[in-house]
Design a protein around this motif. Structure first.
Motif, PDB file in Angstrom:
ATOM      1  N   LEU A 265       0.864  -1.178   0.000  1.00  0.00           N
ATOM      2  CA  LEU A 265       0.000   0.000   0.000  1.00  0.00           C
ATOM      3  C   LEU A 265       0.900   1.227   0.000  1.00  0.00           C
ATOM      4  O   LEU A 265       1.799   1.355   0.832  1.00  0.00           O
ATOM      5  N   GLY A 266       0.676   2.118  -0.962  1.00  0.00           N
ATOM      6  CA  GLY A 266       1.418   3.377  -0.991  1.00  0.00           C
ATOM      7  C   GLY A 266       0.623   4.436  -0.246  1.00  0.00           C
ATOM      8  O   GLY A 266      -0.568   4.611  -0.497  1.00  0.00           O
ATOM      9  N   LEU A 267       1.255   5.119   0.697  1.00  0.00           N
ATOM     10  CA  LEU A 267       0.597   6.199   1.437  1.00  0.00           C
ATOM     11  C   LEU A 267       1.262   7.499   0.997  1.00  0.00           C
ATOM     12  O   LEU A 267       2.445   7.710   1.239  1.00  0.00           O
ATOM     13  N   VAL A 268       0.499   8.322   0.301  1.00  0.00           N
ATOM     14  CA  VAL A 268       1.081   9.506  -0.337  1.00  0.00           C
ATOM     15  C   VAL A 268       0.491  10.784   0.215  1.00  0.00           C
ATOM     16  O   VAL A 268      -0.716  10.862   0.464  1.00  0.00           O
ATOM     17  N   GLY A 269       1.340  11.788   0.360  1.00  0.00           N
ATOM     18  CA  GLY A 269       0.853  13.098   0.778  1.00  0.00           C
ATOM     19  C   GLY A 269       2.038  14.009   0.973  1.00  0.00           C
ATOM     20  O   GLY A 269       3.185  13.557   1.034  1.00  0.00           O
ATOM     21  N   GLU A 270       1.755  15.310   1.065  1.00  0.00           N
ATOM     22  CA  GLU A 270       2.845  16.266   1.258  1.00  0.00           C
ATOM     23  C   GLU A 270       3.329  16.203   2.702  1.00  0.00           C
ATOM     24  O   GLU A 270       2.693  15.589   3.545  1.00  0.00           O
ATOM     25  N   SER A 271       4.454  16.862   2.993  1.00  0.00           N
ATOM     26  CA  SER A 271       4.944  16.813   4.372  1.00  0.00           C
ATOM     27  C   SER A 271       3.923  17.528   5.254  1.00  0.00           C
ATOM     28  O   SER A 271       3.308  18.503   4.848  1.00  0.00           O
ATOM     29  N   GLY A 272       3.719  16.967   6.438  1.00  0.00           N
ATOM     30  CA  GLY A 272       2.717  17.524   7.338  1.00  0.00           C
ATOM     31  C   GLY A 272       1.339  16.922   7.128  1.00  0.00           C
ATOM     32  O   GLY A 272       0.385  17.299   7.797  1.00  0.00           O
ATOM     33  N   SER A 273       1.231  15.941   6.211  1.00  0.00           N
ATOM     34  CA  SER A 273      -0.099  15.353   5.952  1.00  0.00           C
ATOM     35  C   SER A 273      -0.461  14.285   6.982  1.00  0.00           C
ATOM     36  O   SER A 273      -1.601  13.851   7.059  1.00  0.00           O
ATOM     37  N   GLY A 274       0.523  13.836   7.775  1.00  0.00           N
ATOM     38  CA  GLY A 274       0.242  12.817   8.793  1.00  0.00           C
ATOM     39  C   GLY A 274       0.767  11.436   8.442  1.00  0.00           C
ATOM     40  O   GLY A 274       0.537  10.475   9.176  1.00  0.00           O
ATOM     41  N   LYS A 275       1.487  11.317   7.320  1.00  0.00           N
ATOM     42  CA  LYS A 275       1.966   9.992   6.887  1.00  0.00           C
ATOM     43  C   LYS A 275       2.935   9.373   7.894  1.00  0.00           C
ATOM     44  O   LYS A 275       2.804   8.218   8.256  1.00  0.00           O
ATOM     45  N   SER A 276       3.931  10.173   8.319  1.00  0.00           N
ATOM     46  CA  SER A 276       4.940   9.612   9.227  1.00  0.00           C
ATOM     47  C   SER A 276       4.346   9.312  10.595  1.00  0.00           C
ATOM     48  O   SER A 276       4.692   8.304  11.215  1.00  0.00           O
ATOM     49  N   ALA A 277       3.445  10.161  11.064  1.00  0.00           N
ATOM     50  CA  ALA A 277       2.778   9.898  12.350  1.00  0.00           C
ATOM     51  C   ALA A 277       2.032   8.568  12.274  1.00  0.00           C
ATOM     52  O   ALA A 277       1.989   7.803  13.241  1.00  0.00           O
ATOM     53  N   THR A 278       1.463   8.273  11.098  1.00  0.00           N
ATOM     54  CA  THR A 278       0.742   7.004  10.905  1.00  0.00           C
ATOM     55  C   THR A 278       1.694   5.817  11.048  1.00  0.00           C
ATOM     56  O   THR A 278       1.410   4.862  11.770  1.00  0.00           O
ATOM     57  N   SER A 279       2.845   5.891  10.374  1.00  0.00           N
ATOM     58  CA  SER A 279       3.777   4.762  10.436  1.00  0.00           C
ATOM     59  C   SER A 279       4.340   4.593  11.844  1.00  0.00           C
ATOM     60  O   SER A 279       4.495   3.478  12.334  1.00  0.00           O
ATOM     61  N   LEU A 280       4.632   5.701  12.518  1.00  0.00           N
ATOM     62  CA  LEU A 280       5.170   5.610  13.880  1.00  0.00           C
ATOM     63  C   LEU A 280       4.120   5.071  14.851  1.00  0.00           C
ATOM     64  O   LEU A 280       4.448   4.390  15.824  1.00  0.00           O
ATOM     65  N   ALA A 281       2.847   5.350  14.565  1.00  0.00           N
ATOM     66  CA  ALA A 281       1.775   4.815  15.411  1.00  0.00           C
ATOM     67  C   ALA A 281       1.702   3.295  15.263  1.00  0.00           C
ATOM     68  O   ALA A 281       1.540   2.565  16.248  1.00  0.00           O
ATOM     69  N   VAL A 282       1.853   2.804  14.030  1.00  0.00           N
ATOM     70  CA  VAL A 282       1.810   1.354  13.786  1.00  0.00           C
ATOM     71  C   VAL A 282       2.948   0.666  14.546  1.00  0.00           C
ATOM     72  O   VAL A 282       2.771  -0.401  15.123  1.00  0.00           O
ATOM     73  N   LEU A 283       4.106   1.309  14.576  1.00  0.00           N
ATOM     74  CA  LEU A 283       5.266   0.724  15.254  1.00  0.00           C
ATOM     75  C   LEU A 283       5.293   1.048  16.751  1.00  0.00           C
ATOM     76  O   LEU A 283       6.173   0.601  17.467  1.00  0.00           O
ATOM     77  N   ARG A 284       4.343   1.871  17.185  1.00  0.00           N
ATOM     78  CA  ARG A 284       4.300   2.372  18.564  1.00  0.00           C
ATOM     79  C   ARG A 284       5.609   3.065  18.945  1.00  0.00           C
ATOM     80  O   ARG A 284       6.185   2.806  19.997  1.00  0.00           O
ATOM     81  N   LEU A 285       6.051   3.948  18.068  1.00  0.00           N
ATOM     82  CA  LEU A 285       7.281   4.698  18.331  1.00  0.00           C
ATOM     83  C   LEU A 285       7.008   6.184  18.535  1.00  0.00           C
ATOM     84  O   LEU A 285       7.924   6.996  18.508  1.00  0.00           O
ATOM     85  N   LEU A 286       5.745   6.547  18.704  1.00  0.00           N
ATOM     86  CA  LEU A 286       5.408   7.954  18.945  1.00  0.00           C
ATOM     87  C   LEU A 286       5.820   8.344  20.361  1.00  0.00           C
ATOM     88  O   LEU A 286       5.869   7.500  21.255  1.00  0.00           O
ATOM     89  N   PRO A 287       6.116   9.630  20.587  1.00  0.00           N
ATOM     90  CA  PRO A 287       6.465  10.048  21.953  1.00  0.00           C
ATOM     91  C   PRO A 287       5.301   9.807  22.918  1.00  0.00           C
ATOM     92  O   PRO A 287       4.139   9.767  22.507  1.00  0.00           O
ATOM     93  N   GLU A 288       5.642   9.618  24.191  1.00  0.00           N
ATOM     94  CA  GLU A 288       4.639   9.373  25.245  1.00  0.00           C
ATOM     95  C   GLU A 288       3.517  10.402  25.223  1.00  0.00           C
ATOM     96  O   GLU A 288       2.368  10.096  25.514  1.00  0.00           O
ATOM     97  N   SER A 289       3.878  11.638  24.886  1.00  0.00           N
ATOM     98  CA  SER A 289       2.903  12.727  24.963  1.00  0.00           C
ATOM     99  C   SER A 289       1.825  12.644  23.873  1.00  0.00           C
ATOM    100  O   SER A 289       0.804  13.318  23.956  1.00  0.00           O
ATOM    101  N   ALA A 290       2.067  11.821  22.848  1.00  0.00           N
ATOM    102  CA  ALA A 290       1.081  11.737  21.755  1.00  0.00           C
ATOM    103  C   ALA A 290      -0.173  11.000  22.228  1.00  0.00           C
ATOM    104  O   ALA A 290      -0.094  10.029  22.981  1.00  0.00           O
TER     105      ALA A 290
END
Length: 284
Positions: free
Chosen positions: A44-69
């Protein structure tokens, strides 16, 4: 097959299911209730400009987001809810069943450790039972699989002794050495020139075919995504605005934002000296 055998016979099974995922930082919601799924062996390709939320999505899947998220919704991997897994159990899956390659190899690699030793660490972390000789064999095999030359010799070298494209290959070797079922690739070719970019995309496609890897491929560049993805999800301001089979999305984009991305995407073959599309096409 042994312990590194590939997972077969799972082709149509849903491997990753993300439902109503929301990620917030302070008052700002980076991801706003998105849903998508990836079947075994599918990209699955997840496409969007920077700030669209793509990286936050991948980090959420890996549970690598900061505690504060703040994260809500469900993320199921092979039927198991990742958001409620104890950290220890999540760590076992991360790097073994779900692996990640990042955009900038130089920050992901340890500058003062030979690359062979770094790949070996990735094996030992998840397979402490494997003897040193077997680990070494596995490391050299992984380096060969990603097309690095003279692996016996190069395994002793340090990251700065490799080109950017080769460093990205080393990161891919680290990611696939444990035969994961899902590979998350976040802008893996952005820092590379077009020729090297094409080689890395070919490599990912070959590995995927060989090992039945599923992939979440994240990029701001539709031309790049078109090379690897079966389906594409287009993300804007934290929302998935369109999701379709790749060929169809490129032929008949439904959403104005997708049409805009398509109009401005230089294809891999475009003459880079020409100005980007403008005029009636770009305003779509």
């Amino acid at each position: 097959m042994g312990m590194f055998g590939t997972m077969q016979g799972m082709d149509s099974a849903m491997l990753l299911e993300v439902k109503d995922l929301t990620v917030g930082f302070g008052r700002h919601a980076a991801v706003k209730g998105i849903s998508f799924q990836i079947n075994a062996g599918e990209t699955l390709g997840l496409v969007g400009e920077s700030g669209s939320g793509k990286s936050a999505t991948s980090l959420a899947v890996l549970r690598l987001l900061p505690e504060s998220a703040r994260v809500s919704g469900t993320i199921r991997f092979d039927g198991e809810e990742l958001l409620v897994l104890p950290e220890e159990a999540m760590r076992r899956r991360r790097g073994r069943e779900i692996a990640m390659i990042f955009q900038e190899p130089m920050t992901a690699l340890n500058p003062v450790m030979p690359v062979g030793a770094q790949i070996a660490e990735a094996v030992a972390a998840h397979h402490p039972e494997v003897g040193r000789r077997a680990v070494r064999a596995r490391v050299l095999e992984a380096m060969e699989e990603v097309g690095l030359p003279e692996v016996e010799l190069r395994a002793k070298d340090y990251p700065h002794q490799f080109s950017g494209g080769q460093r990205q290959r080393i990161l891919i070797a680290m990611a696939i050495v444990n035969r994961p079922r899902l590979l998350i690739a976040d802008e893996p070719t952005t820092a590379l020139d077009v020729t090297v970019q094409a080689q890395i995309l070919e490599l990912l496609k070959a590995l995927r075919r060989e090992y039945g890897l599923a992939m979440l491929f994240i990029s701001h560049d539709l031309a790049v995504v078109s090379k690897v993805a079966d389906r594409v999800a287009v993300m804007q301001h934290g929302v998935i605005v369109e999701q379709a089979e790749a060929g169809r999305l490129f032929r008949e984009p439904q959403h104005a934002y997708t049409r805009r991305l398509l109009a401005s995407a230089p294809t891999m073959k475009t003459d880079r000296t020409m100005p980007l599309a403008s005029g009636p096409l770009a305003s779509g």
